[in-house]
Design an enzyme around this catalytic site. Structure first.
Site, short mmCIF file in Angstrom:
data_model
loop_
_atom_site.label_atom_id
_atom_site.label_comp_id
_atom_site.label_asym_id
_atom_site.label_seq_id
_atom_site.Cartn_x
_atom_site.Cartn_y
_atom_site.Cartn_z
N ASP A 11 0.88 -1.17 0.00
CA ASP A 11 0.00 0.00 0.00
C ASP A 11 0.91 1.22 0.00
O ASP A 11 1.67 1.43 0.96
CB ASP A 11 -0.89 0.02 1.24
CG ASP A 11 -1.95 -1.07 1.21
OD1 ASP A 11 -2.38 -1.44 0.11
OD2 ASP A 11 -2.34 -1.54 2.28
N ASP A 130 -13.51 -3.49 -1.53
CA ASP A 130 -13.40 -3.25 -0.09
C ASP A 130 -14.81 -3.37 0.48
O ASP A 130 -15.72 -2.64 0.05
CB ASP A 130 -12.85 -1.85 0.20
CG ASP A 130 -11.47 -1.64 -0.38
OD1 ASP A 130 -10.69 -2.62 -0.41
OD2 ASP A 130 -11.15 -0.51 -0.81
#
Length: 254
Positions: A11, A130
């Protein structure tokens, strides 16, 4: 028997790898190029690179950084964050990505999935989702780096994404993310029941037992992890050795 894949995730924010808990409290953990090289050398099956602020900042993915990472690894490489068009996909594939991950953009413009699959092949298009559990039952899909509830039902969105041509699903549990308390098996198994393409589990892995649990439950085809690799709790090679000992088929590390 298909081998199960182990996939470290980078990330990236402001050019550095970061990690938080439940998508909040991000902390810097290292250089993406150096970490990518380490994970490749440890025997990672694939690598995922997510430019996590590109969408909110309304900018393109950092292609120069993608190019730098791609030069260090020789395994399938998925890149996501800030992708809004076929041209964005093309640029990232030219920069060294093997696949692109579509998340918010796919929710706002589902036909981008179909257009990308038609132009570059379904194998290049990863639908990243998500999701967070609703108070009653089921899960909703979130966009903008987990900041906005789209109102979409997770299971219905998986079905639609597959219909449009997504070649893989990368499913992150927002409830489990960064907690290192184990993958969200309930959510993964619910999606696996309708999945016709490979499913990558993401969010919550914190131990060897968590890797074993997700595969023994047949809840995913691949397991993505970040924190435990970034902080040196485990190496990819250690994970694969443990899975092999448990009778789970994996590609051997070099």
């Amino acid at each position: 028997m298909h081998t199960k894949r182990i996939i470290p995730c980078l990330d990236v924010k402001d050019g550095r790898v970061v990690k938080g808990i439940n998508f909040l409290g991000l902390k810097e953990v290292g250089d993406p190029v150096e970490l990518a090289r380490q994970y490749y050398e440890q025997g990672a099956d694939e690598l995922v690179f997510l430019d996590i602020t590109a969408t909110n900042e309304k900018r393109e993915t950092m292609r120069e950084l993608v190019e730098a990472v791609a030069k260090e690894i020789f395994i399938p490489f998925t890149v996501g964050g800030g992708i809004r068009s076929l041209d964005d996909i093309r640029k990232l594939l030219l920069a060294g990505a093997d696949k692109v991950s579509l998340n918010s953009a796919a929710v706002y413009d589902p036909q981008l999935i179909r257009a990308g699959a038609d132009k570059f092949g379904s194998q290049c298009i990863v639908l990243a989702i998500d999701a967070k559990k609703r108070s009653n039952s089921g899960w909703n899909v979130y966009t903008q780096g987990g900041q906005k509830d789209s109102g979409l039902d997770l299971i219905e969105w998986v079905k639609e994404g597959q219909r449009l041509g997504a070649g893989e699903i990368l499913l992150t549990s927002m409830d489990a993310d960064g907690t290192q308390q184990g993958y969200d098996l309930e959510m993964l198994q619910a999606v696996q029941k309708v999945a016709r393409v490979p499913l990558i589990a993401s969010g919550g892995c914190g131990s060897l037992d968590d890797f074993k649990a997700v595969f023994l439950a047949d809840a995913a085809d691949a397991a993505l992890a970040a924190s435990l690799f970034h902080y040196g709790k485990l190496t990819v090679k250690e994970v694969k050795n443990a899975l092999a000992e448990a009778g789970i088929a994996v590609r051997k590390s070099l």
